[in-house]
Design an enzyme around this catalytic site. Structure first.
Site, PDB file in Angstrom:
ATOM      1  CB  SER A 131      -0.836   0.059   1.270  1.00 22.34           C
ATOM      2  OG  SER A 131      -1.972  -1.237   0.825  1.00 22.34           O
ATOM      3  CG  ASP A 137     -10.999  -6.253   0.409  1.00 21.51           C
ATOM      4  OD1 ASP A 137      -9.822  -5.633   0.022  1.00 21.51           O
ATOM      5  OD2 ASP A 137     -10.886  -6.913   1.541  1.00 21.51           O
ATOM      6  CE  LYS A 184      -8.250  -6.829   5.686  1.00 23.79           C
ATOM      7  NZ  LYS A 184      -8.549  -6.953   4.145  1.00 23.79           N
ATOM      8  N   GLY A 220     -12.696 -17.876   2.936  1.00 21.02           N
ATOM      9  CA  GLY A 220     -12.255 -16.995   3.930  1.00 21.02           C
ATOM     10  C   GLY A 220     -12.519 -15.642   4.009  1.00 21.02           C
ATOM     11  N   GLY A 221     -11.754 -14.763   4.617  1.00 22.58           N
ATOM     12  CA  GLY A 221     -12.026 -13.298   4.621  1.00 22.58           C
ATOM     13  C   GLY A 221     -12.183 -12.619   3.128  1.00 22.58           C
ATOM     14  CB  ALA A 222     -10.283 -12.817  -0.040  1.00 23.26           C
ATOM     15  CE1 TYR A 281       0.008  -8.751  -4.408  1.00 26.03           C
ATOM     16  CE2 TYR A 281      -2.280  -9.283  -3.948  1.00 26.03           C
ATOM     17  CZ  TYR A 281      -1.078  -8.868  -3.642  1.00 26.03           C
ATOM     18  OH  TYR A 281      -0.819  -8.440  -2.316  1.00 26.03           O
ATOM     19  CB  ILE A 329      -8.357 -12.785  -5.573  1.00 25.90           C
ATOM     20  CG1 ILE A 329      -7.891 -13.862  -4.424  1.00 25.90           C
ATOM     21  CG2 ILE A 329      -9.851 -12.597  -5.880  1.00 25.90           C
ATOM     22  CD1 ILE A 329      -8.741 -13.157  -3.031  1.00 25.90           C
TER      23      ILE A 329
HETATM   24  N1  LIG Z   1      -6.008  -9.142  -4.834  1.00 27.60           N
HETATM   25  C1  LIG Z   1      -6.378  -9.009  -3.765  1.00 27.60           C
HETATM   26  O1  LIG Z   1      -6.559  -7.811  -3.571  1.00 27.60           O
HETATM   27  C2  LIG Z   1      -6.331  -9.656  -2.561  1.00 27.60           C
HETATM   28  C3  LIG Z   1      -7.194  -9.315  -1.582  1.00 27.60           C
HETATM   29  C4  LIG Z   1      -7.460 -10.155  -0.388  1.00 27.60           C
HETATM   30  C5  LIG Z   1      -6.623 -11.381  -0.278  1.00 27.60           C
HETATM   31  N2  LIG Z   1      -6.040 -11.911  -1.342  1.00 27.60           N
HETATM   32  C6  LIG Z   1      -5.271 -13.171  -1.397  1.00 27.60           C
HETATM   33  O2  LIG Z   1      -6.296 -13.918  -1.156  1.00 27.60           O
HETATM   34  C7  LIG Z   1      -5.919 -15.157  -0.634  1.00 27.60           C
HETATM   35  C8  LIG Z   1      -6.972 -15.451   0.637  1.00 27.60           C
HETATM   36  O3  LIG Z   1      -6.998 -14.553   1.676  1.00 27.60           O
HETATM   37  P1  LIG Z   1      -7.844 -14.320   2.636  1.00 27.60           P
HETATM   38  O4  LIG Z   1      -7.920 -13.402   3.455  1.00 27.60           O
HETATM   39  O5  LIG Z   1      -9.269 -14.804   2.348  1.00 27.60           O
HETATM   40  O6  LIG Z   1      -7.303 -15.679   3.831  1.00 27.60           O
HETATM   41  P2  LIG Z   1      -8.154 -16.614   4.593  1.00 27.60           P
HETATM   42  O7  LIG Z   1      -9.218 -15.948   5.373  1.00 27.60           O
HETATM   43  O8  LIG Z   1      -6.996 -17.296   5.398  1.00 27.60           O
HETATM   44  O9  LIG Z   1      -8.608 -17.735   3.587  1.00 27.60           O
HETATM   45  C9  LIG Z   1      -7.714 -18.787   2.992  1.00 27.60           C
HETATM   46  C10 LIG Z   1      -8.665 -19.507   2.242  1.00 27.60           C
HETATM   47  O10 LIG Z   1      -7.925 -20.431   1.347  1.00 27.60           O
HETATM   48  C11 LIG Z   1      -8.271 -21.952   1.758  1.00 27.60           C
HETATM   49  N3  LIG Z   1      -7.134 -22.699   1.917  1.00 27.60           N
HETATM   50  C12 LIG Z   1      -5.872 -22.478   2.153  1.00 27.60           C
HETATM   51  N4  LIG Z   1      -5.167 -23.589   2.027  1.00 27.60           N
HETATM   52  C13 LIG Z   1      -5.620 -24.524   1.557  1.00 27.60           C
HETATM   53  C14 LIG Z   1      -5.553 -25.914   0.865  1.00 27.60           C
HETATM   54  N5  LIG Z   1      -4.215 -26.571   1.285  1.00 27.60           N
HETATM   55  N6  LIG Z   1      -6.494 -26.392   0.471  1.00 27.60           N
HETATM   56  C15 LIG Z   1      -7.765 -25.909  -0.030  1.00 27.60           C
HETATM   57  N7  LIG Z   1      -7.753 -24.727   0.335  1.00 27.60           N
HETATM   58  C16 LIG Z   1      -7.181 -24.043   0.999  1.00 27.60           C
HETATM   59  C17 LIG Z   1      -9.047 -22.019   2.958  1.00 27.60           C
HETATM   60  O11 LIG Z   1      -9.737 -23.029   3.144  1.00 27.60           O
HETATM   61  P3  LIG Z   1     -10.177 -23.455   4.760  1.00 27.60           P
HETATM   62  O12 LIG Z   1     -11.325 -22.709   5.193  1.00 27.60           O
HETATM   63  O13 LIG Z   1     -10.546 -24.989   4.700  1.00 27.60           O
HETATM   64  O14 LIG Z   1      -9.063 -23.311   5.341  1.00 27.60           O
HETATM   65  C18 LIG Z   1      -9.870 -20.681   3.050  1.00 27.60           C
HETATM   66  O15 LIG Z   1     -10.802 -20.875   2.052  1.00 27.60           O
HETATM   67  C19 LIG Z   1      -4.662 -14.991  -0.062  1.00 27.60           C
HETATM   68  O16 LIG Z   1      -3.551 -15.408  -0.892  1.00 27.60           O
HETATM   69  C20 LIG Z   1      -4.630 -13.411  -0.238  1.00 27.60           C
HETATM   70  O17 LIG Z   1      -3.281 -12.961  -0.292  1.00 27.60           O
HETATM   71  C21 LIG Z   1      -5.787 -10.957  -2.500  1.00 27.60           C
END
Ligand SMILES: NC(=O)c1ccc[n+]([C@@H]2O[C@H](COP(=O)([O-])OP(=O)(O)OC[C@H]3O[C@@H](n4cnc5c(N)ncnc54)[C@H](OP(=O)(O)O)[C@@H]3O)[C@@H](O)[C@H]2O)c1
Length: 280
Positions: free
Chosen positions: A20, A106, A69, A134-136, A223, A221
């Site tokens: 950021s 987001d 957050k 997850g959160g995203a 990157y 998402i």
């Molecule tokens: N482009 C953007 O602006 C942006 C914004 C936000 C986030 N992101 C990216 O999006 C990703 C997720 O972020 P988040 O904040 O949502 O994270 P989070 O809340 O920790 O959620 C992670 C998600 O990934 C799944 N997961 C993780 N390891 C896995 C595996 N080995 N097999 C299957 N599913 C798996 C989790 O499933 P379970 O529920 O089963 O654990 C959950 O659905 C990250 O890579 C983050 O960097 C990008």
């Protein structure tokens, strides 16, 4: 305006790897604004004091990242409806009366990125498949619902988490088993990976795209890398593939506009600047 330097920033813990400051810094230079945007490591026990002290520090607000957050939503004086539905705030703006306004950008970033790549994309065109709960995923599911997706198929490794989310958000979300992800692509018009799978250092996202219609849009998402295996597979079979960097860049626009008074643009120059920083 007093002529003083306009100040904002981003808080989290850890905060060192946040992109950021680089992206807001790019815009401050681009628009020749006498402004400052800095990262601050803030521990959970200091969060409320930090936010309450923003006005006294002469700051116009802050971005908020992990792990703050959700707690920030409980602290701000007003939160917009989207932030309340998502259950998290990523942008805080100090109002003229000193109160704190929270929003979550987001979903906005997700939609603006899609429309930027494919102006004709419409959530209402057909079913959407969302991988991850997850959160995203929360922000993205709400955005897809608000854009009129007629059916959302939600698949997550931990099914109970997806079921809880679907129950909470209501509407057109159906939950399916994670192992059935290939079958659930039939007739889908949008596929979004919101899991961390496919990210550098994480496990691969294994999915067979055979059943996905060729006119469907695929978005990841993740990157880092910019072109994930999912996106390269999608491109090879003729699907439109959208990377996640644009979401990060677009979600920053509302905060910048509120703090610095200019609606910033996401350009190739900005993308290249951020990619260069990330490559280190
Ligand atoms: N482009 C953007 O602006 C942006 C914004 C936000 C986030 N992101 C990216 O999006 C990703 C997720 O972020 P988040 O904040 O949502 O994270 P989070 O809340 O920790 O959620 C992670 C998600 O990934 C799944 N997961 C993780 N390891 C896995 C595996 N080995 N097999 C299957 N599913 C798996 C989790 O499933 P379970 O529920 O089963 O654990 C959950 O659905 C990250 O890579 C983050 O960097 C990008």
């Amino acid at each position: 305006m007093t002529g003083a330097v306009l100040k904002a920033g981003v808080i989290g813990s850890p905060i060192d790897h946040s992109l950021s400051p680089h992206l807001h810094g790019f815009w401050l230079d681009e628009y020749k604004i006498d402004g400052e945007y800095l990262p601050f490591a803030v521990e959970p026990e200091n969060l409320e004091a930090y936010l309450r002290g923003l006005a006294d520090e002469g700051r116009r607000g802050t971005n908020v990242t992990l792990p703050h957050k959700e707690t920030t939503l409980a602290i701000v004086d007003q939160a917009d409806e989207n932030a309340r539905r998502v259950g998290a705030v990523n942008t805080v703006v100090v109002q003229n009366d000193g109160t704190l306004q929270g929003s979550n950008t987001d979903g906005f970033g997700f939609l603006e990125n899609l429309k930027d790549h494919e102006p004709n994309w419409q959530a209402s065109a057909g079913p959407a498949v969302v991988l991850g709960a997850g959160g995203a995923a929360r922000a993205i599911l709400i955005a897809l619902q608000e854009e009129g997706a007629p059916e959302i198929r939600l698949l997550n490794r931990t099914k109970a988490r997806a079921e809880e989310l679907a129950k909470e958000l209501g509407g057109s979300i159906e939950v399916y088993d994670w192992q059935d992800r290939a079958e659930n692509l039939a007739e889908a018009q949008t596929l979004v990976n919101t899991t961390s799978l496919g990210m550098t250092g994480q496990a691969r996202l294994e999915i067979d795209l055979k059943k996905l219609p060729e006119n469907a849009l695929v978005m990841d998402i993740v990157y880092a890398p910019l072109e994930t295996e999912l996106l390269s597979q999608a491109k090879q079979r003729g699907n439109l593939a959208v990377d996640g960097l644009g979401m990060l860049l677009h979600q920053a626009r509302p905060g910048f506009a509120a703090w610095f008074g200019i609606e910033p643009e996401v350009t190739d120059a900005l993308r290249n600047h951020i990619l260069k920083i990330r490559a280190g």
